[in-house]
Design an enzyme around this catalytic site. Structure first.
Site, PDB file in Angstrom:
ATOM      1  N   LYS A 148      10.002  31.993  39.309  1.00 45.52           N
ATOM      2  CA  LYS A 148      11.346  31.416  39.454  1.00 45.52           C
ATOM      3  C   LYS A 148      12.019  31.852  40.750  1.00 45.52           C
ATOM      4  O   LYS A 148      12.929  31.179  41.226  1.00 45.52           O
ATOM      5  CB  LYS A 148      12.223  31.754  38.246  1.00 45.52           C
ATOM      6  CG  LYS A 148      11.624  31.358  36.891  1.00 45.52           C
ATOM      7  CD  LYS A 148      11.149  29.938  36.867  1.00 45.52           C
ATOM      8  CE  LYS A 148      10.568  29.456  35.543  1.00 45.52           C
ATOM      9  NZ  LYS A 148       9.456  30.214  34.991  1.00 45.52           N
ATOM     10  N   TYR A 194       5.537  27.903  21.418  1.00 45.12           N
ATOM     11  CA  TYR A 194       6.134  28.719  22.479  1.00 45.12           C
ATOM     12  C   TYR A 194       6.439  30.141  22.002  1.00 45.12           C
ATOM     13  O   TYR A 194       7.137  30.327  21.001  1.00 45.12           O
ATOM     14  CB  TYR A 194       7.425  28.049  22.969  1.00 45.12           C
ATOM     15  CG  TYR A 194       8.118  28.829  24.070  1.00 45.12           C
ATOM     16  CD1 TYR A 194       7.731  28.672  25.397  1.00 45.12           C
ATOM     17  CD2 TYR A 194       9.146  29.720  23.775  1.00 45.12           C
ATOM     18  CE1 TYR A 194       8.343  29.390  26.411  1.00 45.12           C
ATOM     19  CE2 TYR A 194       9.766  30.446  24.777  1.00 45.12           C
ATOM     20  CZ  TYR A 194       9.367  30.276  26.088  1.00 45.12           C
ATOM     21  OH  TYR A 194       9.966  30.999  27.088  1.00 45.12           O
ATOM     22  N   TYR A 242       3.407  33.462  28.793  1.00 46.14           N
ATOM     23  CA  TYR A 242       2.895  32.489  29.769  1.00 46.14           C
ATOM     24  C   TYR A 242       1.517  32.858  30.316  1.00 46.14           C
ATOM     25  O   TYR A 242       0.520  32.203  30.029  1.00 46.14           O
ATOM     26  CB  TYR A 242       3.870  32.352  30.941  1.00 46.14           C
ATOM     27  CG  TYR A 242       5.234  31.840  30.563  1.00 46.14           C
ATOM     28  CD1 TYR A 242       5.487  30.463  30.529  1.00 46.14           C
ATOM     29  CD2 TYR A 242       6.275  32.698  30.243  1.00 46.14           C
ATOM     30  CE1 TYR A 242       6.738  29.984  30.181  1.00 46.14           C
ATOM     31  CE2 TYR A 242       7.528  32.230  29.896  1.00 46.14           C
ATOM     32  CZ  TYR A 242       7.757  30.870  29.867  1.00 46.14           C
ATOM     33  OH  TYR A 242       8.992  30.395  29.522  1.00 46.14           O
TER      34      TYR A 242
HETATM   35  C1  LIG Z   1       8.745  29.770  33.866  1.00 48.88           C
HETATM   36  C2  LIG Z   1       7.422  30.425  33.828  1.00 48.88           C
HETATM   37  C3  LIG Z   1       6.234  29.670  33.894  1.00 48.88           C
HETATM   38  C4  LIG Z   1       6.209  28.174  33.901  1.00 48.88           C
HETATM   39  O1  LIG Z   1       6.644  27.583  35.080  1.00 48.88           O
HETATM   40  P1  LIG Z   1       7.269  26.112  35.015  1.00 48.88           P
HETATM   41  O2  LIG Z   1       7.553  25.769  36.410  1.00 48.88           O
HETATM   42  O3  LIG Z   1       8.493  26.254  34.155  1.00 48.88           O
HETATM   43  O4  LIG Z   1       6.292  25.213  34.363  1.00 48.88           O
HETATM   44  C5  LIG Z   1       5.044  30.336  33.899  1.00 48.88           C
HETATM   45  N1  LIG Z   1       4.992  31.674  33.827  1.00 48.88           N
HETATM   46  C6  LIG Z   1       6.105  32.441  33.750  1.00 48.88           C
HETATM   47  C7  LIG Z   1       5.951  33.912  33.652  1.00 48.88           C
HETATM   48  C8  LIG Z   1       7.348  31.840  33.742  1.00 48.88           C
HETATM   49  O5  LIG Z   1       8.449  32.603  33.663  1.00 48.88           O
END
Ligand SMILES: *Cc1c(COP(=O)(O)O)cnc(C)c1O
Length: 333
Positions: free
Chosen positions: A49, A260, A286
């Protein structure tokens, strides 16, 4: 392709390292695996991000905003990095978080509090459904709010991953590497849309493979459709003459499991293996799931020994502390 007129605020340390995971690769008797270390972007323990926020917060500042509003899950990495960015620029920050306030703040939520942001608990509405009401209140109070979209996944967020692709290309060339696949966790679509556009822009032969993390939808549109449309809108933003179709989008939904943030054996194994072979932390929501997917694809032969994989580490390790009860292997001594 032209985007140098678009506002950008420096928030992280780039380029992030590109490293070989030779021990993991050997352990799996698998392909060459490299890792792009976006867990090391430098902003508040890092993550993907940070890249998106450089453009989005740049836009907020250009528009004269004094308050940032965004949404996510209680353990949102996006919200934590947004809170840090806002703090560093003297902007007020409001986070709209799913669920209800836990008895004790840990992981990302603890960090949100350390950054001094205002937290609004939204129950089942973890994707920002309550934002319009909060924005209205802030305006009544004389503030100039700016809404950062869920996951930072609009055209500006995706643009950051075109820029990231450029960064990768330059490292790849200087290290004399080539990749057959780029594999990463995909959830709100910005990372994937940007990498798809980067692949086109740099005429790269490798496959961009998102591992789907969430069964859901973004902006009430099914996730794959949202990502495709975001890639097309981002192409327009930078004046690139591409039209993506369904065949350009590779989104593997085989590893969503119970949904999720529900951590199972797949994530447990991936986190343990990566930590214990390479000394690198993945996260439970993730990157643990995406690496679990990569390990499985190697085992079932979808990815072959002759392939050469780039795993894009998108961050998230601060959430480990909030998920300790789900990390079964770490609880057994
Ligand atoms: C937000 C996030 C993702 C996913 O990225 P997107 O652009 O939202 O698809 C993957 N890994 C982590 C650790 C994240 O915080």
């Amino acid at each position: 392709m032209n985007y140098y007129h678009i506002a950008r605020e420096s928030l992280g340390f780039f380029p992030t390292p590109l490293v070989a995971l030779s021990k993991l690769s050997k352990k799996l008797d698998g392909p060459t695996i490299f890792m792009k270390r976006d867990d090391n972007t430098g902003l508040a323990l890092g993550g993907n991000k940070t890249r998106k926020l450089e453009f989005i917060i740049g836009d907020a500042l250009a528009k004269g905003a004094d308050t940032i509003v965004t949404a996510g899950a209680a353990q949102s990495n996006h919200c934590r990095q947004t809170a840090a960015a806002a703090a560093s620029l003297g902007l007020e920050c409001h986070l709209v978080l799913g669920g209800k306030e836990p008895a004790q703040a840990s992981g990302n939520l603890l960090l949100d509090k350390i950054f001094g942001c205002h937290i609004h608990w939204a129950g089942a509405n973890r994707k920002g459904e309550d934002i319009p009401d909060i924005v209205e209140q802030l305006i009544t109070q004389g503030k100039k709010p700016y809404v950062v979209p869920y996951g930072g996944s609009n055209e500006l967020g995706a643009l950051a991953f075109v820029e990231a692709y450029k960064e990768l290309e330059s490292q790849r060339k200087s290290m004399n590497l080539s990749f057959t696949h780029i594999i990463f966790a995909s959830s709100s679509g910005g990372t994937q849309a940007g990498l798809m556009l980067g692949k086109k822009a740099f005429n790269s032969p490798c496959q961009i493979v998102g591992i789907n993390i969430d069964k859901g939808e973004t902006d009430k549109v099914p996730f794959d459709q949202y990502t495709l449309s975001l890639a097309n809108r981002t192409a327009k933003l930078i004046g690139a003459d591409y039209e993506f179709s369904e065949s350009d989008l590779i989104l593997n939904s085989d590893y969503v499991g119970e949904g999720y943030g529900v951590v199972g054996a797949l994530e447990n194994e991936a986190i343990a293996l990566t930590a214990q072979t390479e000394g690198i932390l993945l996260d439970p929501v993730y990157t643990g799931r995406a690496m679990g997917g990569l390990i499985d694809m190697i085992r079932i032969g979808v990815i072959k020994k002759t392939d050469s994989v780039l795993f894009w580490h998108t961050g998230g390790a601060p959430a480990l502390f909030a998920y300790s009860n789900d990390l079964d292997f770490a609880q057994k001594f």
